[in-house]
Write an enzyme that holds these catalytic residues in place. Structure first.
Site, PDB file in Angstrom:
ATOM      1  N   PHE A   1      77.977  -1.571  24.090  1.00 39.39           N
ATOM      2  CA  PHE A   1      79.328  -1.888  23.727  1.00 39.39           C
ATOM      3  C   PHE A   1      79.925  -3.252  24.251  1.00 39.39           C
ATOM      4  O   PHE A   1      80.040  -4.240  24.107  1.00 39.39           O
ATOM      5  CB  PHE A   1      80.379  -0.887  23.548  1.00 39.39           C
ATOM      6  CG  PHE A   1      80.445   0.186  22.452  1.00 39.39           C
ATOM      7  CD1 PHE A   1      79.510  -0.343  21.291  1.00 39.39           C
ATOM      8  CD2 PHE A   1      81.299   1.063  22.222  1.00 39.39           C
ATOM      9  CE1 PHE A   1      79.805   0.471  20.127  1.00 39.39           C
ATOM     10  CE2 PHE A   1      81.422   1.846  21.112  1.00 39.39           C
ATOM     11  CZ  PHE A   1      80.573   1.550  19.992  1.00 39.39           C
ATOM     12  N   ARG A   2      79.867  -2.834  25.722  1.00 40.13           N
ATOM     13  CA  ARG A   2      80.838  -3.829  26.540  1.00 40.13           C
ATOM     14  C   ARG A   2      79.902  -4.936  27.385  1.00 40.13           C
ATOM     15  O   ARG A   2      80.470  -5.521  28.207  1.00 40.13           O
ATOM     16  CB  ARG A   2      81.530  -2.826  27.499  1.00 40.13           C
ATOM     17  CG  ARG A   2      82.644  -2.334  26.651  1.00 40.13           C
ATOM     18  CD  ARG A   2      83.539  -1.343  27.494  1.00 40.13           C
ATOM     19  NE  ARG A   2      84.410  -0.606  26.829  1.00 40.13           N
ATOM     20  CZ  ARG A   2      84.102   0.380  25.801  1.00 40.13           C
ATOM     21  NH1 ARG A   2      82.681   0.890  25.952  1.00 40.13           N
ATOM     22  NH2 ARG A   2      84.804   0.992  25.024  1.00 40.13           N
TER      23      ARG A   2
ATOM     24  N   ASP B   1      72.993   7.692  18.695  1.00 37.32           N
ATOM     25  CA  ASP B   1      71.777   7.446  18.189  1.00 37.32           C
ATOM     26  C   ASP B   1      70.890   8.697  18.121  1.00 37.32           C
ATOM     27  O   ASP B   1      69.736   8.455  17.567  1.00 37.32           O
ATOM     28  CB  ASP B   1      70.960   6.464  18.993  1.00 37.32           C
ATOM     29  CG  ASP B   1      70.766   6.579  20.439  1.00 37.32           C
ATOM     30  OD1 ASP B   1      70.837   8.072  20.830  1.00 37.32           O
ATOM     31  OD2 ASP B   1      70.771   5.762  21.325  1.00 37.32           O
TER      32      ASP B   1
ATOM     33  N   ASN C   1      76.356   8.924  23.636  1.00 43.52           N
ATOM     34  CA  ASN C   1      75.613   7.966  22.451  1.00 43.52           C
ATOM     35  C   ASN C   1      75.258   8.642  20.977  1.00 43.52           C
ATOM     36  O   ASN C   1      75.631  10.100  20.823  1.00 43.52           O
ATOM     37  CB  ASN C   1      74.059   7.956  22.937  1.00 43.52           C
ATOM     38  CG  ASN C   1      74.165   6.973  23.938  1.00 43.52           C
ATOM     39  OD1 ASN C   1      75.032   6.325  24.461  1.00 43.52           O
ATOM     40  ND2 ASN C   1      72.911   6.837  24.852  1.00 43.52           N
TER      41      ASN C   1
ATOM     42  N   PRO D   1      72.093  -2.437  21.090  1.00 44.56           N
ATOM     43  CA  PRO D   1      72.876  -2.866  22.112  1.00 44.56           C
ATOM     44  C   PRO D   1      74.254  -1.762  22.789  1.00 44.56           C
ATOM     45  O   PRO D   1      74.502  -0.993  21.825  1.00 44.56           O
ATOM     46  CB  PRO D   1      73.839  -4.184  21.079  1.00 44.56           C
ATOM     47  CG  PRO D   1      73.553  -3.717  19.771  1.00 44.56           C
ATOM     48  CD  PRO D   1      72.323  -2.738  19.623  1.00 44.56           C
TER      49      PRO D   1
HETATM   50  P1  CNA Z   1      79.524   0.540  27.191  1.00 40.22           P
HETATM   51  O1  CNA Z   1      80.807   0.547  27.518  1.00 40.22           O
HETATM   52  O2  CNA Z   1      79.008  -0.435  26.441  1.00 40.22           O
HETATM   53  O3  CNA Z   1      78.627   0.673  28.499  1.00 40.22           O
HETATM   54  C1  CNA Z   1      77.117   0.362  28.675  1.00 40.22           C
HETATM   55  C2  CNA Z   1      76.811   0.436  30.219  1.00 40.22           C
HETATM   56  O4  CNA Z   1      75.537   0.718  30.316  1.00 40.22           O
HETATM   57  C3  CNA Z   1      77.413  -0.779  30.630  1.00 40.22           C
HETATM   58  O5  CNA Z   1      78.017  -0.583  32.077  1.00 40.22           O
HETATM   59  C4  CNA Z   1      76.049  -1.494  31.407  1.00 40.22           C
HETATM   60  O6  CNA Z   1      76.111  -2.130  32.476  1.00 40.22           O
HETATM   61  C5  CNA Z   1      74.934  -0.416  31.278  1.00 40.22           C
HETATM   62  N1  CNA Z   1      73.703  -0.659  30.835  1.00 40.22           N
HETATM   63  C6  CNA Z   1      73.169  -1.312  29.830  1.00 40.22           C
HETATM   64  N2  CNA Z   1      71.899  -1.545  29.653  1.00 40.22           N
HETATM   65  C7  CNA Z   1      71.475  -0.880  30.843  1.00 40.22           C
HETATM   66  C8  CNA Z   1      70.200  -0.294  31.238  1.00 40.22           C
HETATM   67  N3  CNA Z   1      69.033  -0.693  30.687  1.00 40.22           N
HETATM   68  N4  CNA Z   1      70.232   0.415  32.319  1.00 40.22           N
HETATM   69  C9  CNA Z   1      71.121   0.944  33.010  1.00 40.22           C
HETATM   70  N5  CNA Z   1      72.619   0.432  32.390  1.00 40.22           N
HETATM   71  C10 CNA Z   1      72.658  -0.115  31.624  1.00 40.22           C
HETATM   72  O7  CNA Z   1      79.108   2.081  26.393  1.00 40.22           O
HETATM   73  P2  CNA Z   1      79.522   3.450  26.766  1.00 40.22           P
HETATM   74  O8  CNA Z   1      78.309   4.321  26.743  1.00 40.22           O
HETATM   75  O9  CNA Z   1      79.913   3.501  28.117  1.00 40.22           O
HETATM   76  O10 CNA Z   1      80.695   3.745  26.096  1.00 40.22           O
HETATM   77  C11 CNA Z   1      80.963   4.629  25.401  1.00 40.22           C
HETATM   78  C12 CNA Z   1      80.580   4.433  23.684  1.00 40.22           C
HETATM   79  C13 CNA Z   1      79.537   3.407  23.332  1.00 40.22           C
HETATM   80  C14 CNA Z   1      80.346   5.585  23.091  1.00 40.22           C
HETATM   81  O11 CNA Z   1      81.474   5.731  22.071  1.00 40.22           O
HETATM   82  C15 CNA Z   1      79.027   5.202  22.143  1.00 40.22           C
HETATM   83  O12 CNA Z   1      79.085   6.080  20.792  1.00 40.22           O
HETATM   84  C16 CNA Z   1      78.784   3.924  21.983  1.00 40.22           C
HETATM   85  N6  CNA Z   1      77.679   3.318  21.776  1.00 40.22           N
HETATM   86  C17 CNA Z   1      76.417   4.071  21.544  1.00 40.22           C
HETATM   87  C18 CNA Z   1      75.314   3.683  21.407  1.00 40.22           C
HETATM   88  C19 CNA Z   1      74.206   4.281  21.215  1.00 40.22           C
HETATM   89  O13 CNA Z   1      74.292   5.618  20.747  1.00 40.22           O
HETATM   90  N7  CNA Z   1      72.752   3.925  21.552  1.00 40.22           N
HETATM   91  C20 CNA Z   1      75.243   1.970  21.331  1.00 40.22           C
HETATM   92  C21 CNA Z   1      76.234   1.454  21.388  1.00 40.22           C
HETATM   93  C22 CNA Z   1      77.425   1.904  21.695  1.00 40.22           C
END
Ligand code: CNA
Length: 391
Positions: free
Chosen positions: A130-131, A203, A201, A128
């Site tokens: 975050f937002r 991960d 990220n 997942p």
């Molecule tokens: P966020 O604030 O949760 O934003 C994610 C964005 O991605 C949103 O605007 C969504 O609309 C968009 N989104 C979601 N799925 C898709 C998709 N399939 N295709 C295109 N767009 C999509 O997360 P940010 O990365 O902006 O915030 C930074 C944080 C999140 C960092 O500190 C990370 O460490 C942290 N994080 C990382 C992971 C990971 O490593 N996979 C997971 C969750 C949070």
């Protein structure tokens, strides 16, 4: 920028040029085409104009800050206003009619692409973000935290590491997989076009897909390694994955043995991810400035651009460099030349299909015959929805 202290010598020099030679000479000498928003703000302050004039710069485009600078000068009683003023703002916004065909042509010709990525590039793997509506923050309601970001707060971790370890399994990378978007970044690297991938990220999937360490800045660290908070011993990240899966707090065996009544944080191993309250890796600060000055295309993908300092990277890049957003949700308050709204795997699949077979993405889910519909966004200009056609 608002904490910036103007330099009195520079102020004297700027004002002398402005007062003696006028606006056009000043712009020609001190406002190069590749100036960034931050540099423009510094210029405003070094000219002695009040901080309040740019206090909301966070929400302004480079063009708008340039407009503020020009209007401050044009209303400055010390400056000779007789000279003519050409369309300065247009000069500083050469990418105003940017289109998808232009992006395709830039992808072919670009040599130094900066990719700024976030959690959205891994959601197709079940991690997942975050937002989003069903993102991690929404899943943390049961913890009754005032602010869900507290789970990633260093102060909170030191008080009680078990809160982080009760949810860390939700963001643990799946074994042996990466998304089509990860493979697209690898394709840019293989084509010699990737200047740098600034990923937020944790991960570590960029490493798994094969992004070279020199090309990768893990701005918020990663699960790739972990360290004992007491003795600073470093471990391979996977050594604590079982603990994370079982929601146990991992402890360093060396430190844990040496103490009878351990304080809660003693010997706790923490993944080397950057928590709120911790500094970013040195590599980020070392490479950011030169990268911003040399990149020739910026792709921001899968991020809400809410977390500083990554969210301000684009403000440090000259406005003449095209900047493109690929995201599920638009980010209307940021100044992009083109926003491609959709699932990022779909968007890059569409773009690379248009570019021909030499751009086939090396990923099992890439099907070159997939068709997409591209429609202008109903609310925002310079934005297009890209959706897979139903078969
Ligand atoms: P966020 O604030 O949760 O934003 C994610 C964005 O991605 C949103 O605007 C969504 O609309 C968009 N989104 C979601 N799925 C898709 C998709 N399939 N295709 C295109 N767009 C999509 O997360 P940010 O990365 O902006 O915030 C930074 C944080 C999140 C960092 O500190 C990370 O460490 C942290 N994080 C990382 C992971 C990971 O490593 N996979 C997971 C969750 C949070």
């Amino acid at each position: 920028i608002l904490a910036y202290q103007p330099d009195p010598e520079l102020m004297q020099y700027y004002r002398n040029t402005l007062v003696n030679f006028g606006l056009m000479k000043f712009l020609k000498d001190f406002v190069p085409e590749r100036i960034t928003k931050i540099d423009l703000c510094r210029l405003v302050l070094n000219l002695g104009y009040p901080k309040e004039s740019i206090s909301n710069q966070r929400f302004l485009t480079t063009k708008q800050v340039a407009g503020i600078l020009v209007s401050l000068i044009l209303n400055d009683p010390q400056v000779n206003q007789s000279q003519s003023y050409s369309d300065f703002a247009a000069y500083h916004h050469p990418t105003s009619d940017y289109t998808i065909p232009k992006l395709l042509s830039d992808l072919t010709s670009a040599k130094k692409i900066m990719v700024i990525s976030g959690a959205g590039i891994s959601t197709s793997l079940g991690i997942p973000d975050f937002r989003s509506f069903k993102g991690l923050y929404a899943q943390l309601e049961h913890l009754n935290l005032k602010d869900p970001q507290k789970v990633f707060d260093m102060g909170a971790f030191q008080k009680d590491p078990s809160i982080f370890y009760s949810i860390a399994h939700l963001v643990l990378p799946p074994e042996g997989r990466f998304s089509m978007l990860h493979s697209f970044i690898k394709l840019l690297q293989d084509k010699g076009k990737l200047l740098r991938n600034y990923t937020q990220n944790i991960d570590n999937l960029e490493s798994r897909v094969g992004i070279h360490p020199d090309k990768l800045i893990q701005c918020h660290g990663s699960f790739g390694s972990a360290s004992c908070l007491t003795c600073s011993n470093r471990f391979a990240g996977h050594k604590i994955f079982e603990h994370i899966r079982h929601q146990h707090v991992p402890r360093c065996s060396t430190c844990w043995k040496t103490i009878q009544e351990a304080v809660i944080i003693h010997g706790v191993i923490k993944p080397d991810i950057t928590f709120f309250g911790e500094d970013l890796p040195k590599k980020f600060y070392r490479l950011l400035e030169p990268d911003c000055q040399t990149c020739d295309l910026v792709i921001v993908v899968g991020t809400s651009l809410k977390v500083e300092p990554v969210s301000s990277i684009i403000d440090k890049i000259p406005r003449s460099v095209p900047r493109v957003l690929i995201n599920k949700d638009p980010i209307p308050d940021r100044d992009f030349d083109l926003s491609l709204i959709g699932l990022c795997d779909d968007v890059v699949c569409h773009l690379t299909r248009e570019l021909g077979a030499s751009w086939d993405i090396p990923h099992p889910n890439f099907v070159p015959s997939t068709e997409f519909t591209v429609t202008p966004h109903e609310l925002y200009s310079k934005s297009y929805n890209i959706v897979k056609k139903e078969t």
